[in-house]
Write a protein that holds these residues in place. Structure first.
Motif, PDB file in Angstrom:
ATOM      1  N   ALA A 262      -2.252  -0.641   3.754  1.00  8.96           N
ATOM      2  CA  ALA A 262      -2.554  -1.888   4.463  1.00  8.96           C
ATOM      3  C   ALA A 262      -2.380  -3.126   3.592  1.00  8.96           C
ATOM      4  CB  ALA A 262      -3.970  -1.828   5.037  1.00  8.96           C
ATOM      5  N   SER A 263      -2.929  -3.107   2.370  1.00  9.86           N
ATOM      6  CA  SER A 263      -2.848  -4.307   1.530  1.00  9.86           C
ATOM      7  C   SER A 263      -1.417  -4.568   1.083  1.00  9.86           C
ATOM      8  CB  SER A 263      -3.775  -4.169   0.317  1.00  9.86           C
ATOM      9  OG  SER A 263      -3.398  -3.064  -0.491  1.00  9.86           O
ATOM     10  N   PHE A 264      -0.681  -3.529   0.792  1.00  8.70           N
ATOM     11  CA  PHE A 264       0.729  -3.635   0.402  1.00  8.70           C
ATOM     12  C   PHE A 264       1.545  -4.294   1.518  1.00  8.70           C
ATOM     13  CE2 PHE A 264       4.768  -0.887   0.351  1.00  8.70           C
ATOM     14  CZ  PHE A 264       5.456  -1.724  -0.511  1.00  8.70           C
ATOM     15  N   VAL A 265       1.364  -3.811   2.727  1.00  7.99           N
ATOM     16  CA  VAL A 265       2.096  -4.348   3.876  1.00  7.99           C
ATOM     17  C   VAL A 265       1.688  -5.797   4.151  1.00  7.99           C
ATOM     18  CG1 VAL A 265       2.395  -4.130   6.371  1.00  7.99           C
ATOM     19  CG2 VAL A 265       2.501  -2.093   4.907  1.00  7.99           C
ATOM     20  N   ALA A 266       0.373  -6.071   4.094  1.00  6.17           N
ATOM     21  CA  ALA A 266      -0.102  -7.426   4.363  1.00  6.17           C
ATOM     22  C   ALA A 266       0.454  -8.415   3.345  1.00  6.17           C
ATOM     23  CB  ALA A 266      -1.626  -7.456   4.358  1.00  6.17           C
TER      24      ALA A 266
ATOM     25  N   THR B 220      -3.760   2.799 -13.591  1.00  8.84           N
ATOM     26  CA  THR B 220      -3.887   3.906 -12.655  1.00  8.84           C
ATOM     27  C   THR B 220      -3.796   3.361 -11.239  1.00  8.84           C
ATOM     28  OG1 THR B 220      -5.279   5.141 -14.188  1.00  8.84           O
ATOM     29  CG2 THR B 220      -5.375   5.776 -11.862  1.00  8.84           C
ATOM     30  N   VAL B 221      -2.937   3.950 -10.446  1.00  7.60           N
ATOM     31  CA  VAL B 221      -2.749   3.474  -9.078  1.00  7.60           C
ATOM     32  C   VAL B 221      -3.935   3.917  -8.236  1.00  7.60           C
ATOM     33  CG1 VAL B 221      -1.281   3.632  -7.031  1.00  7.60           C
ATOM     34  CG2 VAL B 221      -0.258   3.508  -9.300  1.00  7.60           C
ATOM     35  N   PRO B 222      -4.565   2.993  -7.512  1.00 11.27           N
ATOM     36  CA  PRO B 222      -5.740   3.368  -6.723  1.00 11.27           C
ATOM     37  C   PRO B 222      -5.368   4.302  -5.573  1.00 11.27           C
ATOM     38  CG  PRO B 222      -5.031   1.138  -6.185  1.00 11.27           C
ATOM     39  CD  PRO B 222      -4.223   1.563  -7.366  1.00 11.27           C
ATOM     40  N   THR B 223      -6.332   5.100  -5.186  1.00 13.21           N
ATOM     41  CA  THR B 223      -6.156   5.919  -3.992  1.00 13.21           C
ATOM     42  C   THR B 223      -6.396   5.019  -2.790  1.00 13.21           C
ATOM     43  OG1 THR B 223      -6.947   7.878  -5.153  1.00 13.21           O
ATOM     44  CG2 THR B 223      -6.963   7.966  -2.746  1.00 13.21           C
TER      45      THR B 223
ATOM     46  N   SER C 197       1.201  -6.759  -6.912  1.00  9.13           N
ATOM     47  CA  SER C 197       0.072  -7.669  -6.683  1.00  9.13           C
ATOM     48  C   SER C 197      -1.095  -6.979  -5.980  1.00  9.13           C
ATOM     49  CB  SER C 197       0.536  -8.885  -5.866  1.00  9.13           C
ATOM     50  OG  SER C 197       0.945  -8.503  -4.561  1.00  9.13           O
ATOM     51  N   THR C 198      -0.824  -5.928  -5.242  1.00  8.01           N
ATOM     52  CA  THR C 198      -1.898  -5.274  -4.479  1.00  8.01           C
ATOM     53  C   THR C 198      -2.365  -3.953  -5.073  1.00  8.01           C
ATOM     54  OG1 THR C 198      -0.266  -4.203  -3.030  1.00  8.01           O
ATOM     55  CG2 THR C 198      -1.158  -6.330  -2.321  1.00  8.01           C
ATOM     56  N   MET C 199      -1.459  -3.216  -5.724  1.00  6.37           N
ATOM     57  CA  MET C 199      -1.816  -1.876  -6.202  1.00  6.37           C
ATOM     58  C   MET C 199      -1.583  -1.681  -7.698  1.00  6.37           C
ATOM     59  SD  MET C 199      -0.325   0.506  -3.091  1.00  6.37           S
ATOM     60  CE  MET C 199       1.363  -0.108  -3.230  1.00  6.37           C
ATOM     61  N   GLY C 200      -1.082  -2.718  -8.384  1.00  6.84           N
ATOM     62  CA  GLY C 200      -0.730  -2.532  -9.791  1.00  6.84           C
ATOM     63  C   GLY C 200       0.354  -1.491  -9.956  1.00  6.84           C
ATOM     64  N   LEU C 201       1.232  -1.400  -8.968  1.00 10.27           N
ATOM     65  CA  LEU C 201       2.273  -0.384  -8.938  1.00 10.27           C
ATOM     66  C   LEU C 201       3.574  -1.000  -9.437  1.00 10.27           C
ATOM     67  CD1 LEU C 201       3.311   2.402  -8.119  1.00 10.27           C
ATOM     68  CD2 LEU C 201       3.440   1.599  -5.758  1.00 10.27           C
TER      69      LEU C 201
END
Length: 305
Positions: free
Chosen positions: A158-162, A151-154, A194-198
């Protein structure tokens, strides 16, 4: 069935046989096991059957449409279901052919198990959670249960971009997905996973198909921006930061950060996919073993970088 229709159907079937033979010669294996079912009253032809990989849908439909125009051609094809699922024990390069061939992508243990579709003389044709298919001659790991996409977090971007920005300076290489080398869509895919499990599609054309909109992106971070620019891949993709675009540049051979106006300056065409569309894709795919099982179609944008 009238004579003209019968001839068109026969010609389309021959085209598909030729396509299958060409792909088998190029990649080591192919499968286009379909039949054409006409409905004369509706002037419609259904393409029914099984293809080896999802990307075959578009060339199959294109060839049938060329022969049957102006009839409507509908897609009733399924994709081969594989098995077993095997762990990826260490870094593995997937290639386009059973013997040699260009690199398709690079997998890592954290990417989860892969599904075996075909075996030829020790080489394995496998499919990962993002629907990417390629060959490996290196041994894989133990049998594993099919993955379940999380499940993708709400969250905000920021973490994706970083995560993407931390690749600045990484060498560019087509099919790369890690700090040894990376390409433009690999950067997007790796940062999102790596950041969102997307689980995002592997190439820029399929990323674009998630819901591209015309023009530059709106203000804000996390949007994907696509350009058609000399020196870069078709539908070259970058990620918007608050003040710039981070992207793996083929022309400069590394990951760079550019101001938005510099990134789009020489583009013949500019489109974007909003960050929210990426999250919507993740919500759609959650709970499935791969994005194909959630109904995502690959290859509909044609060739892509």
């Amino acid at each position: 069935m009238d004579h003209e229709l019968s001839e068109s159907l026969a010609a389309a079937a021959e085209d598909l046989e030729a396509l299958e033979a060409r792909l088998r010669a190029r990649h080591g294996v192919s499968r286009i096991d379909v039949e054409l079912r006409p409905d004369a009253a509706a002037r419609e032809v259904a393409v029914v059957g099984v293809v080896l990989v999802d990307r075959l849908r578009t060339p199959v439909l294109d060839r049938v449409r060329e022969r049957l125009a102006p009839w409507t051609v509908t897609d009733a094809m399924a994709v081969v279901q594989g098995g077993p699922w095997l762990d990826v024990p260490m870094r593995r390069v997937l290639r386009a052919a059973s013997i040699g061939g260009a690199a398709v992508t690079v997998l890592h243990p954290e990417d989860g198990p892969v599904e075996v579709l075909w075996t030829v003389e020790g080489a394995l044709l496998v499919r990962d959670r993002c629907g990417t298919v390629g060959w490996t001659q290196a041994a894989l790991g133990s049998p594993a249960p099919p993955p379940v996409l999380p499940t993708v977090p709400t969250c905000g971007p920021a973490s994706f971009v970083a995560a993407a920005c931390r690749y600045e300076g990484t060498p560019y290489e087509l099919a790369g997905t890690d700090r040894a080398a990376i390409d433009c869509s690999g950067l997007v895919q790796r940062a999102a996973w790596s950041t969102m499990g997307l689980a995002l599609p592997r190439n820029s054309g399929d990323l674009w198909s998630l819901g591209a909109r015309p023009g530059p992106p709106p203000a804000g971070a996390g949007h994907l921006v696509f350009t058609w620019t000399a020196g870069e891949s078709l539908r070259h993709v970058g990620i918007c930061t608050p003040n710039a675009v981070v992207h793996a540049s083929a022309s400069r051979r590394r990951v760079v950060l550019d101001p938005v106006d510099a990134f789009v300056r020489a583009a013949e065409r500019i489109e974007h996919v909003p960050f929210e569309a990426l999250l919507a894709h993740g919500r759609r795919c959650a709970g499935h073993p791969n994005i194909l099982a959630a109904g995502v179609r690959l290859g509909e944008a044609g060739l892509a970088g």
